[in-house]
Scaffold this motif. Structure first.
Motif, PDB file in Angstrom:
ATOM      1  N   ILE A   1      36.484  74.398   4.444  1.00 20.62           N
ATOM      2  CA  ILE A   1      36.461  73.565   5.960  1.00 20.62           C
ATOM      3  C   ILE A   1      35.386  73.787   6.333  1.00 20.62           C
ATOM      4  O   ILE A   1      34.671  74.792   6.436  1.00 20.62           O
ATOM      5  CB  ILE A   1      37.782  74.174   6.644  1.00 20.62           C
ATOM      6  N   TYR A   2      34.908  72.633   7.297  1.00 20.55           N
ATOM      7  CA  TYR A   2      33.464  72.749   8.148  1.00 20.55           C
ATOM      8  C   TYR A   2      34.117  72.331   9.483  1.00 20.55           C
ATOM      9  O   TYR A   2      34.535  71.246   9.625  1.00 20.55           O
ATOM     10  CB  TYR A   2      32.309  72.137   7.498  1.00 20.55           C
ATOM     11  N   TRP A   3      33.442  72.690  10.518  1.00 22.52           N
ATOM     12  CA  TRP A   3      33.624  72.384  11.805  1.00 22.52           C
ATOM     13  C   TRP A   3      32.078  72.417  12.317  1.00 22.52           C
ATOM     14  O   TRP A   3      31.373  73.324  12.159  1.00 22.52           O
ATOM     15  CB  TRP A   3      34.413  73.266  12.761  1.00 22.52           C
ATOM     16  N   GLY A   4      31.416  71.515  13.057  1.00 24.30           N
ATOM     17  CA  GLY A   4      30.272  71.227  13.542  1.00 24.30           C
ATOM     18  C   GLY A   4      30.101  71.174  14.852  1.00 24.30           C
ATOM     19  O   GLY A   4      31.014  70.568  15.394  1.00 24.30           O
ATOM     20  N   THR A   5      29.174  71.655  15.626  1.00 25.72           N
ATOM     21  CA  THR A   5      28.700  71.434  16.938  1.00 25.72           C
ATOM     22  C   THR A   5      27.190  71.072  17.319  1.00 25.72           C
ATOM     23  O   THR A   5      26.618  71.891  16.705  1.00 25.72           O
ATOM     24  CB  THR A   5      29.267  72.853  17.901  1.00 25.72           C
ATOM     25  N   ALA A   6      27.100  70.191  17.989  1.00 24.89           N
ATOM     26  CA  ALA A   6      25.642  70.060  18.235  1.00 24.89           C
ATOM     27  C   ALA A   6      25.169  71.005  19.305  1.00 24.89           C
ATOM     28  O   ALA A   6      25.741  71.441  20.312  1.00 24.89           O
ATOM     29  CB  ALA A   6      25.564  68.610  18.875  1.00 24.89           C
ATOM     30  N   THR A   7      24.133  71.771  18.958  1.00 25.21           N
ATOM     31  CA  THR A   7      23.573  72.803  19.853  1.00 25.21           C
ATOM     32  C   THR A   7      22.850  72.321  21.245  1.00 25.21           C
ATOM     33  O   THR A   7      21.697  72.374  21.196  1.00 25.21           O
ATOM     34  CB  THR A   7      22.614  73.629  19.185  1.00 25.21           C
ATOM     35  N   THR A   8      23.527  71.765  22.174  1.00 28.84           N
ATOM     36  CA  THR A   8      23.043  71.367  23.265  1.00 28.84           C
ATOM     37  C   THR A   8      23.196  72.193  24.663  1.00 28.84           C
ATOM     38  O   THR A   8      22.580  73.195  24.673  1.00 28.84           O
ATOM     39  CB  THR A   8      23.634  69.732  23.664  1.00 28.84           C
ATOM     40  N   GLY A   9      24.192  72.048  25.387  1.00 29.88           N
ATOM     41  CA  GLY A   9      24.454  72.587  26.486  1.00 29.88           C
ATOM     42  C   GLY A   9      25.059  73.958  26.199  1.00 29.88           C
ATOM     43  O   GLY A   9      25.692  74.265  25.111  1.00 29.88           O
ATOM     44  N   LYS A  10      24.958  74.867  27.073  1.00 34.24           N
ATOM     45  CA  LYS A  10      25.861  76.329  26.855  1.00 34.24           C
ATOM     46  C   LYS A  10      27.443  76.235  26.518  1.00 34.24           C
ATOM     47  O   LYS A  10      27.892  75.568  27.252  1.00 34.24           O
ATOM     48  CB  LYS A  10      25.710  77.295  28.169  1.00 34.24           C
ATOM     49  N   PRO A  11      27.847  76.692  25.548  1.00 35.45           N
ATOM     50  CA  PRO A  11      29.450  76.413  25.221  1.00 35.45           C
ATOM     51  C   PRO A  11      30.135  77.170  26.308  1.00 35.45           C
ATOM     52  O   PRO A  11      29.784  78.162  27.016  1.00 35.45           O
ATOM     53  CB  PRO A  11      29.465  77.554  23.871  1.00 35.45           C
TER      54      PRO A  11
END
Length: 411
Positions: A36-46
């Motif tokens: 499985i893959y989950w992605g997140t764009a590295t923009t604002g702080k989580p």
């Protein structure tokens, strides 16, 4: 854990599933580790909304799945320049620190967890050629429609917003997974991926979606709206202040972000930590008011809230205590890591606070006397007195070449 039990845990608390037969073939028939893959764009702080996918990733790991987390650094730049290219490297490293810290705090095994940076393969000639092939079978209309709920919408959008959904589609192939997981807001991109990958002779994948937790002000929780979310590093007094101001109408559970947070984060997190069914405890305001309210079932909590036995004030108090406890180990790890703090300062530099001055003729940011901090320009470059502290290069091409990010050991 039996294959059926693994499947039940994989599906727990999901809002939607597409192509379940792919998942069930792997888990029940092949009986191998589901990828499985989950992605997140590295923009604002989580922010605390990230706990929702982290809880599901914890479930996947518990079920013996192999999970790949894509830190989509290039996507962050493509999404209407949310992440200036010079800051992309540092923000991706910041995300790596905080995501691994969150998963450790949830008491789950992470030996099957892999963290991958998009720039580690998305700049290759092979990937670029496949992106061209994919762009030849996807229309401008379909790409724009797919990214409507994910890519920032502006009056005069750039072409980068159309590339974003195509790259997310292609990532399924290059990460070699069976399933892509994300929020229900990703559904249109997932549909695009399912329809378009077979057109360039790559197999279709399954897709799993979690619910979206409403923000504190009632709408979508967003990193760009400070009043809608709580950062994972917000201190207890800030958490308490934000939750006191949160939208929480009496007797209403639809659109109630705090009720949803208990359902999708606090109850399952407590279950992961305790190794069983989770509980959520609400202390009464005064001892004479009686015993604490203890919930191990979200239906009972919702019934009490609709009946006003659980008031907004009591709910806010219970969520505040539980959330502060949940954030404590993450924040302790941050305080004890000089490397993490350094990356935080580089990825999210604070602009100088300027004193209010008499208005004078504006000579421009390039004027030698300008004393500004750091300013990100529309093309992604950085200006200001402190730009050397965060710059990856003198231009986008050099910065892209410097995106040499090596994943740190997740363990």
């Amino acid at each position: 854990m039996s294959p059926q039990e693994k499947l039940a845990l994989i599906y727990e608390n999901l809002q939607e599933k597409l192509k379940e037969d792919i998942i069930e073939d792997v888990v029940l028939k092949q009986q191998r580790s589901l990828k499985i893959y989950w992605g997140t764009a590295t923009t604002g702080k989580p922010h605390c909304g990230y706990f929702v996918p982290m809880v599901k990733i914890a479930h996947f790991l518990r079920a013996g799945c192999t999970v790949k987390i894509l830190l989509a650094d290039i996507h962050g730049f493509l999404d209407n320049l949310k992440a200036p290219i010079e800051l992309v490297k540092f923000r991706a490293e910041y995300y790596q620190f905080i995501i691994t810290s969150v998963l450790r705090s949830l008491n789950v095994p992470i030996n099957r967890l892999q963290i991958v940076f998009g720039s580690s393969y998305q700049l290759s000639a092979e990937y670029t050629m496949d992106l061209f092939r994919l762009s030849s079978v996807v229309t401008e209309h379909d790409s724009k429609k797919a990214g409507a709920e994910v890519v920032k919408q502006v009056a005069n959008p750039t072409l980068s917003g159309l590339i974003y959904p195509l790259m997310q589609t292609l990532d399924e192939q290059y990460l070699d997974v069976d399933v892509q997981f994300g929020g229900v807001d990703q559904r249109k991109i997932f549909t695009l991926a399912a329809e378009s990958l077979p057109k360039i002779n790559y197999k279709e994948r399954a897709h799993l979606m979690n619910s979206m937790v409403p923000g504190l002000s009632g709408g979508k929780m967003s990193a760009s709206d400070p009043d809608s979310k709580i950062d994972l590093l917000d201190p207890p007094d800030v958490v308490e202040r934000k939750l006191k101001k949160a939208h929480c109408a009496p007797k209403e559970i639809d659109g109630n972000g705090l009720v949803s947070f208990v359902e999708y984060v606090l109850l399952p997190v407590n279950g992961l930590k305790m190794g069983g069914k989770g509980t959520f405890v609400v202390e009464k305001r005064k001892p004479e008011d009686g015993e604490p309210l203890v919930y191990d079932d979200i239906a009972a909590l919702k019934a009490d809230y609709e009946a006003d036995r659980l008031t907004p004030q009591l709910l806010k108090s219970g969520v505040t205590k539980a959330l502060v406890d949940l954030l404590r180990p993450i924040q302790d790890e941050y305080k004890n890591s000089s490397s993490w703090q350094e990356i935080s300062n580089k990825g999210y530099p604070l602009a100088e606070v300027k004193k209010k001055e008499k208005k004078v003729k504006n000579l421009g940011t390039r004027f030698p006397g300008n004393k500004g901090g750091v300013e990100a320009k529309p093309d992604g470059h950085i200006e200001g007195a402190q730009k050397d502290q965060v710059n990856l290069g003198t231009g986008a091409e050099e910065a892209m070449n410097n995106l040499d990010i090596k994943p740190k050991d997740a363990s």
